[in-house]
Design a protein around this motif. Structure first.
Motif, PDB file in Angstrom:
ATOM      1  N   ASP A   2       0.826  -1.217   0.000  1.00  0.00           N
ATOM      2  CA  ASP A   2       0.000   0.000   0.000  1.00  0.00           C
ATOM      3  C   ASP A   2       0.858   1.264   0.000  1.00  0.00           C
ATOM      4  OD1 ASP A   2      -2.453   1.322  -0.117  1.00  0.00           O
ATOM      5  OD2 ASP A   2      -2.546   1.575   2.063  1.00  0.00           O
ATOM      6  N   VAL A   3       1.981   1.227  -0.703  1.00  0.00           N
ATOM      7  CA  VAL A   3       2.870   2.380  -0.820  1.00  0.00           C
ATOM      8  C   VAL A   3       2.477   3.169  -2.064  1.00  0.00           C
ATOM      9  CG1 VAL A   3       5.238   3.150  -1.192  1.00  0.00           C
ATOM     10  CG2 VAL A   3       4.768   1.232   0.353  1.00  0.00           C
ATOM     11  N   ARG A   4       2.155   4.426  -1.851  1.00  0.00           N
ATOM     12  CA  ARG A   4       1.768   5.297  -2.957  1.00  0.00           C
ATOM     13  C   ARG A   4       2.900   6.294  -3.221  1.00  0.00           C
ATOM     14  NH1 ARG A   4      -4.082   5.193  -3.285  1.00  0.00           N
ATOM     15  NH2 ARG A   4      -4.915   3.887  -1.597  1.00  0.00           N
ATOM     16  N   PRO A   5       3.355   6.404  -4.448  1.00  0.00           N
ATOM     17  CA  PRO A   5       4.446   7.342  -4.744  1.00  0.00           C
ATOM     18  C   PRO A   5       3.999   8.786  -4.513  1.00  0.00           C
ATOM     19  CG  PRO A   5       3.506   6.457  -6.771  1.00  0.00           C
ATOM     20  CD  PRO A   5       2.908   5.670  -5.650  1.00  0.00           C
ATOM     21  N   ASP A   6       4.897   9.607  -3.905  1.00  0.00           N
ATOM     22  CA  ASP A   6       4.567  11.011  -3.685  1.00  0.00           C
ATOM     23  C   ASP A   6       4.899  11.822  -4.938  1.00  0.00           C
ATOM     24  OD1 ASP A   6       7.327  11.276  -3.706  1.00  0.00           O
ATOM     25  OD2 ASP A   6       7.500  11.583  -1.548  1.00  0.00           O
ATOM     26  N   ALA A   7       4.718  13.131  -4.845  1.00  0.00           N
ATOM     27  CA  ALA A   7       4.904  13.997  -6.013  1.00  0.00           C
ATOM     28  C   ALA A   7       6.344  13.960  -6.514  1.00  0.00           C
ATOM     29  CB  ALA A   7       4.501  15.430  -5.657  1.00  0.00           C
ATOM     30  N   VAL A   8       7.301  13.910  -5.586  1.00  0.00           N
ATOM     31  CA  VAL A   8       8.709  13.865  -5.997  1.00  0.00           C
ATOM     32  C   VAL A   8       9.003  12.575  -6.747  1.00  0.00           C
ATOM     33  CG1 VAL A   8      11.096  13.846  -5.180  1.00  0.00           C
ATOM     34  CG2 VAL A   8       9.423  15.357  -4.099  1.00  0.00           C
ATOM     35  N   SER A   9       8.492  11.462  -6.236  1.00  0.00           N
ATOM     36  CA  SER A   9       8.712  10.171  -6.885  1.00  0.00           C
ATOM     37  C   SER A   9       8.108  10.159  -8.286  1.00  0.00           C
ATOM     38  CB  SER A   9       8.113   9.037  -6.049  1.00  0.00           C
ATOM     39  OG  SER A   9       8.773   8.914  -4.814  1.00  0.00           O
ATOM     40  N   VAL A  10       6.886  10.664  -8.393  1.00  0.00           N
ATOM     41  CA  VAL A  10       6.215  10.683  -9.697  1.00  0.00           C
ATOM     42  C   VAL A  10       6.968  11.579 -10.675  1.00  0.00           C
ATOM     43  CG1 VAL A  10       4.118  11.369 -10.922  1.00  0.00           C
ATOM     44  CG2 VAL A  10       3.953  10.131  -8.745  1.00  0.00           C
ATOM     45  N   THR A  11       7.402  12.737 -10.191  1.00  0.00           N
ATOM     46  CA  THR A  11       8.121  13.670 -11.068  1.00  0.00           C
ATOM     47  C   THR A  11       9.441  13.067 -11.540  1.00  0.00           C
ATOM     48  OG1 THR A  11       7.160  15.579  -9.926  1.00  0.00           O
ATOM     49  CG2 THR A  11       9.139  15.968 -11.246  1.00  0.00           C
ATOM     50  N   GLY A  12      10.222  12.546 -10.610  1.00  0.00           N
ATOM     51  CA  GLY A  12      11.509  11.959 -10.980  1.00  0.00           C
ATOM     52  C   GLY A  12      11.353  10.786 -11.918  1.00  0.00           C
ATOM     53  N   ALA A  13      10.405   9.899 -11.612  1.00  0.00           N
ATOM     54  CA  ALA A  13      10.180   8.739 -12.468  1.00  0.00           C
ATOM     55  C   ALA A  13       9.705   9.158 -13.848  1.00  0.00           C
ATOM     56  CB  ALA A  13       9.155   7.810 -11.823  1.00  0.00           C
ATOM     57  N   THR A  14       8.840  10.177 -13.913  1.00  0.00           N
ATOM     58  CA  THR A  14       8.339  10.652 -15.197  1.00  0.00           C
ATOM     59  C   THR A  14       9.468  11.205 -16.055  1.00  0.00           C
ATOM     60  OG1 THR A  14       6.176  11.193 -14.242  1.00  0.00           O
ATOM     61  CG2 THR A  14       6.747  12.254 -16.323  1.00  0.00           C
ATOM     62  N   VAL A  15      10.371  11.944 -15.432  1.00  0.00           N
ATOM     63  CA  VAL A  15      11.501  12.498 -16.181  1.00  0.00           C
ATOM     64  C   VAL A  15      12.403  11.375 -16.689  1.00  0.00           C
ATOM     65  CG1 VAL A  15      13.567  13.938 -16.016  1.00  0.00           C
ATOM     66  CG2 VAL A  15      11.451  14.686 -14.935  1.00  0.00           C
ATOM     67  N   ILE A  16      12.645  10.376 -15.856  1.00  0.00           N
ATOM     68  CA  ILE A  16      13.472   9.248 -16.287  1.00  0.00           C
ATOM     69  C   ILE A  16      12.811   8.514 -17.452  1.00  0.00           C
ATOM     70  CG2 ILE A  16      14.316   6.964 -15.620  1.00  0.00           C
ATOM     71  CD1 ILE A  16      14.933   8.106 -12.879  1.00  0.00           C
ATOM     72  N   ILE A  17      11.508   8.265 -17.332  1.00  0.00           N
ATOM     73  CA  ILE A  17      10.787   7.580 -18.408  1.00  0.00           C
ATOM     74  C   ILE A  17      10.810   8.412 -19.684  1.00  0.00           C
ATOM     75  CG2 ILE A  17       8.514   6.820 -19.165  1.00  0.00           C
ATOM     76  CD1 ILE A  17       7.986   5.916 -16.304  1.00  0.00           C
ATOM     77  N   ALA A  18      10.725   9.736 -19.546  1.00  0.00           N
ATOM     78  CA  ALA A  18      10.784  10.602 -20.724  1.00  0.00           C
ATOM     79  C   ALA A  18      12.117  10.431 -21.449  1.00  0.00           C
ATOM     80  CB  ALA A  18      10.589  12.057 -20.312  1.00  0.00           C
ATOM     81  N   GLY A  19      13.198  10.376 -20.681  1.00  0.00           N
ATOM     82  CA  GLY A  19      14.502  10.149 -21.299  1.00  0.00           C
ATOM     83  C   GLY A  19      14.578   8.802 -21.991  1.00  0.00           C
ATOM     84  N   ALA A  20      14.034   7.771 -21.334  1.00  0.00           N
ATOM     85  CA  ALA A  20      14.036   6.430 -21.929  1.00  0.00           C
ATOM     86  C   ALA A  20      13.180   6.388 -23.186  1.00  0.00           C
ATOM     87  CB  ALA A  20      13.538   5.411 -20.917  1.00  0.00           C
ATOM     88  N   ALA A  21      12.019   7.053 -23.137  1.00  0.00           N
ATOM     89  CA  ALA A  21      11.132   7.063 -24.293  1.00  0.00           C
ATOM     90  C   ALA A  21      11.782   7.773 -25.481  1.00  0.00           C
ATOM     91  CB  ALA A  21       9.817   7.741 -23.931  1.00  0.00           C
TER      92      ALA A  21
END
Length: 293
Positions: A263-282
């Motif tokens: 039941d761990v929900r990612p916070d705003a920092v986690s979502v932002t960082g992960a989104t940026v990483i995924i953007a680079g990968a994409a």
């Protein structure tokens, strides 16, 4: 005699996605073992040993069933790959016990970026401006997830970062081996050497696992064996710089697993960082696809 596998980028992508789901499962189980969810917490070195032990047993059975013979292995390359893989996996398991799976996975799976750097140095692969831009974007995402502010920085994040470096370097040795030796042979030798390394490290931290922990350790080994099989075969069908970015899908699986089980929900920092990483990968994946069309 070993015959190189024909290039097939779509199959390589599918195999990499399967591998990513399996690897995320191993990290989830490692978190359960390392945080006390299944009994007295075990040391990451012991979890890593279980991963190599049961993967070795699974792949050993496959070797016997197929009557595969070891043919001219590059033992020095295997040894380097296995040492890096053992180190990366152990560091990842350690990080998963202290920070959310999404963050640990996102940071550690910067390994394609480090893999790209090592591919330039050791494989002579050419990297253009788009690839460099994609790598820079992913590294920005890493800095976000590291939370470098004094009041938010988590030292355990550095464990995941070290795992990324080790696993990125391992990609180079996997690529060297995948073009010269059969996939099952690569997996078998890797797990033999990895088990030897892990067994020596285990001597300092051994404690008797509980019944559920033994089952989880076995599942880690079996899932990792399946992930290795998929990933080695993917690397044999496409360039390292093409295959590696799709492994970022592990982040999606890890986030989902962590939510469903802990039941761990990612916070705003986690979502932002992960989104940026995924953007680079994409961006990197898009560039590779454009090159091949």
């Amino acid at each position: 005699m070993f015959t190189p596998t024909a290039a097939n980028p779509p199959i390589a992508v599918l195999l990499t996605l399967c591998a990513s789901g399996f690897v995320a499962g191993t990290t989830l189980l490692a978190k359960a073992i390392g945080t006390g969810a299944l009994g007295e917490p075990l040391h990451p070195l012991q979890i890593s040993h279980g991963r190599f032990l049961f993967a070795f047993l699974a792949i050993g059975v496959a070797m016997l069933a197929t009557r595969r013979r070891i043919e001219k292995p590059a033992l020095a390359t295997h040894a380097a790959r296995s040492l890096l893989g053992w180190g990366g996996v152990t560091l990842m398991f350690a990080a998963a016990a202290f920070i959310p799976l999404a963050d640990a996975t996102a940071i550690s799976f910067l390994n394609p970026v480090f893999g790209m750097f090592f591919a330039i140095l050791f494989l002579g692969e050419t990297v253009g401006r788009v690839r460099w831009t994609a790598a820079a974007i992913a590294l920005i995402g890493m800095m976000i997830l590291l939370r470098p502010a004094p009041d938010s920085f988590r030292p355990a994040s550095l464990l995941a970062l070290a795992a990324a470096v080790a696993l990125g370097a391992e990609l180079i040795f996997i690529k060297r081996l995948s073009g010269r030796e059969a996939g099952l042979q690569i997996l078998f030798i890797n797990n033999v050497i990895g088990l030897c390394i892990a067994s020596l490290a285990l001597l300092a931290v051994w404690q008797a696992p509980s019944g559920p922990q033994w089952l989880a350790l076995a599942a880690i080994g079996l899932l990792m064996a399946a992930a290795q099989f998929c990933f080695v075969n993917a690397m044999a069908r496409a360039e390292a710089s093409f295959v590696a970015p799709f492994f970022y899908a592990t982040l999606v699986f890890a986030t989902l697993y962590d939510f469903l089980v802990f039941d761990v929900r990612p916070d705003a920092v986690s979502v932002t960082g992960a989104t940026v990483i995924i953007a680079g990968a994409a961006l990197l994946a898009w560039r590779e696809a454009r090159i091949r069309t």
